[in-house]
Write a protein that holds these residues in place. Structure first.
Motif, PDB file in Angstrom:
ATOM      1  N   UNK A   1      19.026  41.951  72.212  1.00  0.00           N
ATOM      2  CA  UNK A   1      20.403  42.336  72.557  1.00  0.00           C
ATOM      3  C   UNK A   1      21.295  42.488  71.325  1.00  0.00           C
ATOM      4  N   UNK A   2      21.146  41.594  70.357  1.00  0.00           N
ATOM      5  CA  UNK A   2      21.941  41.687  69.128  1.00  0.00           C
ATOM      6  C   UNK A   2      21.563  42.927  68.328  1.00  0.00           C
ATOM      7  N   UNK A   3      20.293  43.264  68.309  1.00  0.00           N
ATOM      8  CA  UNK A   3      19.838  44.460  67.590  1.00  0.00           C
ATOM      9  C   UNK A   3      20.387  45.731  68.234  1.00  0.00           C
ATOM     10  N   UNK A   4      20.384  45.770  69.560  1.00  0.00           N
ATOM     11  CA  UNK A   4      20.912  46.951  70.259  1.00  0.00           C
ATOM     12  C   UNK A   4      22.402  47.105  69.955  1.00  0.00           C
ATOM     13  N   UNK A   5      23.154  46.010  70.066  1.00  0.00           N
ATOM     14  CA  UNK A   5      24.596  46.066  69.782  1.00  0.00           C
ATOM     15  C   UNK A   5      24.842  46.423  68.315  1.00  0.00           C
TER      16      UNK A   5
END
Length: 182
Positions: free
Chosen positions: A38-42
């Protein structure tokens, strides 16, 4: 999401049945995916948005790369701060000053897990990788993505080691406070 207990992380010890080894590896892989995806996508979305926004004013690869670094960092760490706070809050909310303690522990764990990797990454590796990607590839989006992949490989090698250290050292588990309030 809480970290995998140290006992489960050691399912691949010598002499363990093959199925336990495979289950332990799969569990660790899924943990890392759920923790960082999720952090990578954001971060990636914010990187592309910031980098493309700068292209309205300039085509300078350095300006695009620097905007992309800032955007990615903001998106990435916002999601991770929420994730780590979610791990810490249940451990501290019932205690005096529990929310403040959870915020403080979140910030300290972010620094412990990412501080050294982030210094090297933000000051040297990521700007250089993004700059070269944007310089070499004609499309700035592909240049940013190529640079990001190179920089992420180094970053995660360092950050995963730091996470493992903080987990095995017991720093991710809040201990009850005795005496002074948090």
């Amino acid at each position: 999401m809480s970290s995998i207990p140290a006992a489960e992380q050691r399912a691949d010890v010598p002499g363990a049945p093959a199925e336990a080894v495979e289950t332990g590896r799969r569990r660790r892989l899924l943990f890392w995916i759920f923790r960082y995806l999720p952090a990578e996508v954001a971060g990636t979305a914010a990187m592309i948005a910031a980098g493309l926004l700068v292209t309205f004013w300039t085509t300078a690869p350095l300006a695009i790369a620097l905007a992309a670094v800032v955007g990615e960092s903001l998106g990435f760490y916002l999601v991770l701060a929420v994730t780590i706070y979610g791990e810490q809050a249940p451990q501290t909310i019932g205690a005096p000053h529990g929310r403040r303690r959870a915020v403080r522990r979140t910030l300290l764990l972010l620094l412990a897990e990412f501080g050294p990797a982030e210094l090297l990454d933000s000051l040297l590796i990521r700007p250089a990788a993004l700059f070269l990607g944007v310089l070499v590839l004609a499309d700035p989006v592909w240049g940013m993505l190529a640079g990001k992949i190179v920089a992420d490989l180094v970053f995660y090698a360092l950050a995963a080691g730091a996470f493992t250290f903080t987990d095995r050292a017991g720093l991710r588990v809040a201990r009850p406070r005795t005496g002074a309030p948090a």
